[in-house]
Design a protein around this motif. Structure first.
Motif, PDB file in Angstrom:
ATOM      1  N   UNK A  18       1.597 -64.197  23.154  1.00  0.00           N
ATOM      2  CA  UNK A  18       2.952 -64.588  23.532  1.00  0.00           C
ATOM      3  C   UNK A  18       3.607 -65.392  22.414  1.00  0.00           C
ATOM      4  N   UNK A  19       2.899 -66.401  21.907  1.00  0.00           N
ATOM      5  CA  UNK A  19       3.439 -67.234  20.829  1.00  0.00           C
ATOM      6  C   UNK A  19       3.717 -66.406  19.584  1.00  0.00           C
ATOM      7  N   UNK A  20       2.851 -65.456  19.287  1.00  0.00           N
ATOM      8  CA  UNK A  20       3.043 -64.592  18.124  1.00  0.00           C
ATOM      9  C   UNK A  20       4.278 -63.722  18.253  1.00  0.00           C
ATOM     10  N   UNK A  21       4.500 -63.170  19.440  1.00  0.00           N
ATOM     11  CA  UNK A  21       5.697 -62.350  19.669  1.00  0.00           C
ATOM     12  C   UNK A  21       6.967 -63.183  19.490  1.00  0.00           C
ATOM     13  N   UNK A  22       6.976 -64.361  20.074  1.00  0.00           N
ATOM     14  CA  UNK A  22       8.161 -65.223  19.989  1.00  0.00           C
ATOM     15  C   UNK A  22       8.403 -65.647  18.543  1.00  0.00           C
ATOM     16  N   UNK A  23       7.335 -66.006  17.826  1.00  0.00           N
ATOM     17  CA  UNK A  23       7.478 -66.411  16.420  1.00  0.00           C
ATOM     18  C   UNK A  23       7.958 -65.252  15.556  1.00  0.00           C
ATOM     19  N   UNK A  24       7.472 -64.050  15.838  1.00  0.00           N
ATOM     20  CA  UNK A  24       7.830 -62.878  15.031  1.00  0.00           C
ATOM     21  C   UNK A  24       9.285 -62.468  15.236  1.00  0.00           C
ATOM     22  N   UNK A  25       9.802 -62.622  16.453  1.00  0.00           N
ATOM     23  CA  UNK A  25      11.178 -62.206  16.725  1.00  0.00           C
ATOM     24  C   UNK A  25      11.752 -62.988  17.906  1.00  0.00           C
ATOM     25  N   UNK A  26      12.197 -64.218  17.652  1.00  0.00           N
ATOM     26  CA  UNK A  26      12.739 -65.039  18.747  1.00  0.00           C
ATOM     27  C   UNK A  26      14.041 -64.485  19.320  1.00  0.00           C
ATOM     28  N   UNK A  27      14.672 -63.551  18.620  1.00  0.00           N
ATOM     29  CA  UNK A  27      15.858 -62.916  19.173  1.00  0.00           C
ATOM     30  C   UNK A  27      15.531 -61.933  20.280  1.00  0.00           C
ATOM     31  N   UNK A  28      14.324 -61.386  20.247  1.00  0.00           N
ATOM     32  CA  UNK A  28      13.895 -60.419  21.260  1.00  0.00           C
ATOM     33  C   UNK A  28      13.022 -61.059  22.323  1.00  0.00           C
ATOM     34  N   UNK A  29      12.131 -61.959  21.904  1.00  0.00           N
ATOM     35  CA  UNK A  29      11.135 -62.529  22.809  1.00  0.00           C
ATOM     36  C   UNK A  29      11.383 -64.024  22.987  1.00  0.00           C
ATOM     37  N   UNK A  30      11.200 -64.480  24.222  1.00  0.00           N
ATOM     38  CA  UNK A  30      11.363 -65.906  24.495  1.00  0.00           C
ATOM     39  C   UNK A  30      10.595 -66.270  25.751  1.00  0.00           C
ATOM     40  N   UNK A  31      10.656 -67.528  26.107  1.00  0.00           N
ATOM     41  CA  UNK A  31      10.025 -68.006  27.327  1.00  0.00           C
ATOM     42  C   UNK A  31      10.916 -69.075  27.930  1.00  0.00           C
ATOM     43  N   UNK A  32      10.553 -69.538  29.093  1.00  0.00           N
ATOM     44  CA  UNK A  32      11.230 -70.651  29.751  1.00  0.00           C
ATOM     45  C   UNK A  32      10.142 -71.596  30.237  1.00  0.00           C
ATOM     46  N   UNK A  33      10.507 -72.822  30.585  1.00  0.00           N
ATOM     47  CA  UNK A  33       9.491 -73.760  31.081  1.00  0.00           C
ATOM     48  C   UNK A  33       8.695 -73.216  32.274  1.00  0.00           C
ATOM     49  N   UNK A  34       9.317 -72.367  33.074  1.00  0.00           N
ATOM     50  CA  UNK A  34       8.619 -71.780  34.222  1.00  0.00           C
ATOM     51  C   UNK A  34       7.357 -71.024  33.790  1.00  0.00           C
ATOM     52  N   UNK A  35       7.390 -70.426  32.602  1.00  0.00           N
ATOM     53  CA  UNK A  35       6.265 -69.622  32.125  1.00  0.00           C
ATOM     54  C   UNK A  35       5.349 -70.375  31.168  1.00  0.00           C
ATOM     55  N   UNK A  36       5.560 -71.677  30.985  1.00  0.00           N
ATOM     56  CA  UNK A  36       4.656 -72.462  30.140  1.00  0.00           C
ATOM     57  C   UNK A  36       3.240 -72.380  30.702  1.00  0.00           C
ATOM     58  N   UNK A  37       2.280 -72.164  29.813  1.00  0.00           N
ATOM     59  CA  UNK A  37       0.884 -72.065  30.230  1.00  0.00           C
ATOM     60  C   UNK A  37       0.511 -70.707  30.788  1.00  0.00           C
ATOM     61  N   UNK A  38       1.432 -69.758  30.737  1.00  0.00           N
ATOM     62  CA  UNK A  38       1.194 -68.429  31.282  1.00  0.00           C
ATOM     63  C   UNK A  38       1.296 -67.395  30.167  1.00  0.00           C
ATOM     64  N   UNK A  39       0.439 -66.399  30.205  1.00  0.00           N
ATOM     65  CA  UNK A  39       0.482 -65.301  29.232  1.00  0.00           C
ATOM     66  C   UNK A  39       1.530 -64.292  29.698  1.00  0.00           C
ATOM     67  N   UNK A  40       2.775 -64.756  29.731  1.00  0.00           N
ATOM     68  CA  UNK A  40       3.910 -63.959  30.168  1.00  0.00           C
ATOM     69  C   UNK A  40       5.047 -64.199  29.190  1.00  0.00           C
ATOM     70  N   UNK A  41       5.681 -63.118  28.741  1.00  0.00           N
ATOM     71  CA  UNK A  41       6.781 -63.241  27.791  1.00  0.00           C
ATOM     72  C   UNK A  41       8.029 -62.596  28.385  1.00  0.00           C
ATOM     73  N   UNK A  42       9.182 -63.079  27.955  1.00  0.00           N
ATOM     74  CA  UNK A  42      10.464 -62.528  28.373  1.00  0.00           C
ATOM     75  C   UNK A  42      11.042 -61.738  27.203  1.00  0.00           C
ATOM     76  N   UNK A  43      11.642 -60.591  27.514  1.00  0.00           N
ATOM     77  CA  UNK A  43      12.170 -59.680  26.502  1.00  0.00           C
ATOM     78  C   UNK A  43      13.646 -59.408  26.800  1.00  0.00           C
ATOM     79  N   UNK A  44      14.495 -59.627  25.800  1.00  0.00           N
ATOM     80  CA  UNK A  44      15.923 -59.337  25.942  1.00  0.00           C
ATOM     81  C   UNK A  44      16.161 -57.839  25.749  1.00  0.00           C
ATOM     82  N   UNK A  45      16.821 -57.214  26.721  1.00  0.00           N
ATOM     83  CA  UNK A  45      17.110 -55.777  26.640  1.00  0.00           C
ATOM     84  C   UNK A  45      17.867 -55.437  25.355  1.00  0.00           C
ATOM     85  N   UNK A  46      18.812 -56.269  24.974  1.00  0.00           N
ATOM     86  CA  UNK A  46      19.663 -55.981  23.830  1.00  0.00           C
ATOM     87  C   UNK A  46      18.973 -56.091  22.487  1.00  0.00           C
ATOM     88  N   UNK A  47      17.745 -56.560  22.455  1.00  0.00           N
ATOM     89  CA  UNK A  47      17.056 -56.798  21.186  1.00  0.00           C
ATOM     90  C   UNK A  47      15.925 -55.814  20.915  1.00  0.00           C
TER      91      UNK A  47
END
Length: 145
Positions: free
Chosen positions: A55-84
């Motif tokens: 998850x951290x690697x995806x976000x670091x590689x492309x924070x415009x596409x991948x991100x997280x929120x505090x709700x998902x802290x500690x979870x192996x879950x990533x959020x993906x922007x459709x537009x990216x």
């Protein structure tokens, strides 16, 4: 830019994938386990990943596409922007998430069957830490049945 219809088409192309509702939004399951969910905003996809490091690697590689929120802290879950992401990458992300949740025998059958679309085999254009690349099916965190 991908749409909810693209998510639906690609997710349901995976073996035994079904659509149900989770928190009032479309979600996709394989044998009772979710592997993708459209968030309430309608333009963000929630996906499980292999580890918090992935998850951290995806976000670091492309924070415009991948991100997280505090709700998902500690979870192996990533959020993906459709537009990216494009449809090809979305298919790869969905396949990786499906592999994490599908039973080992179903993944093995998928890997040995002639694929109708190689884009659904996890051959990504973006390097994803821990991704099993080239459809090799090797993931240290995958269960076997």
């Amino acid at each position: 830019m991908v749409t909810e219809d693209d998510v639906r088409r690609l997710a349901l192309a995976l073996p035994e994938a079904v659509e149900k509702t989770m928190y009032g939004t479309p979600a996709f399951y394989v044998r009772g386990k979710w592997f993708a969910r459209v968030r309430e905003e309608g333009d963000v996809l929630v996906l499980p990943v292999g580890s918090e490091e992935e998850k951290a690697g995806l976000i670091a590689a492309d924070p415009g596409a991948f991100f997280t929120t505090p709700h998902y802290d500690g979870s192996a879950t990533v959020l993906v922007r459709f537009g990216a992401v494009d449809a090809e990458e979305l298919g790869e992300l969905l396949t990786d998430a499906w592999r994490l949740r599908a039973p080992g025998r179903l993944v093995a059958a998928f890997d040995t069957s002639p694929p109708p679309d190689r884009r659904l085999r996890g051959q990504g254009r973006r390097t994803r830490p821990g991704a099993g690349g080239a459809g090799d099916g090797e993931r240290g965190d995958r269960r076997t049945a």
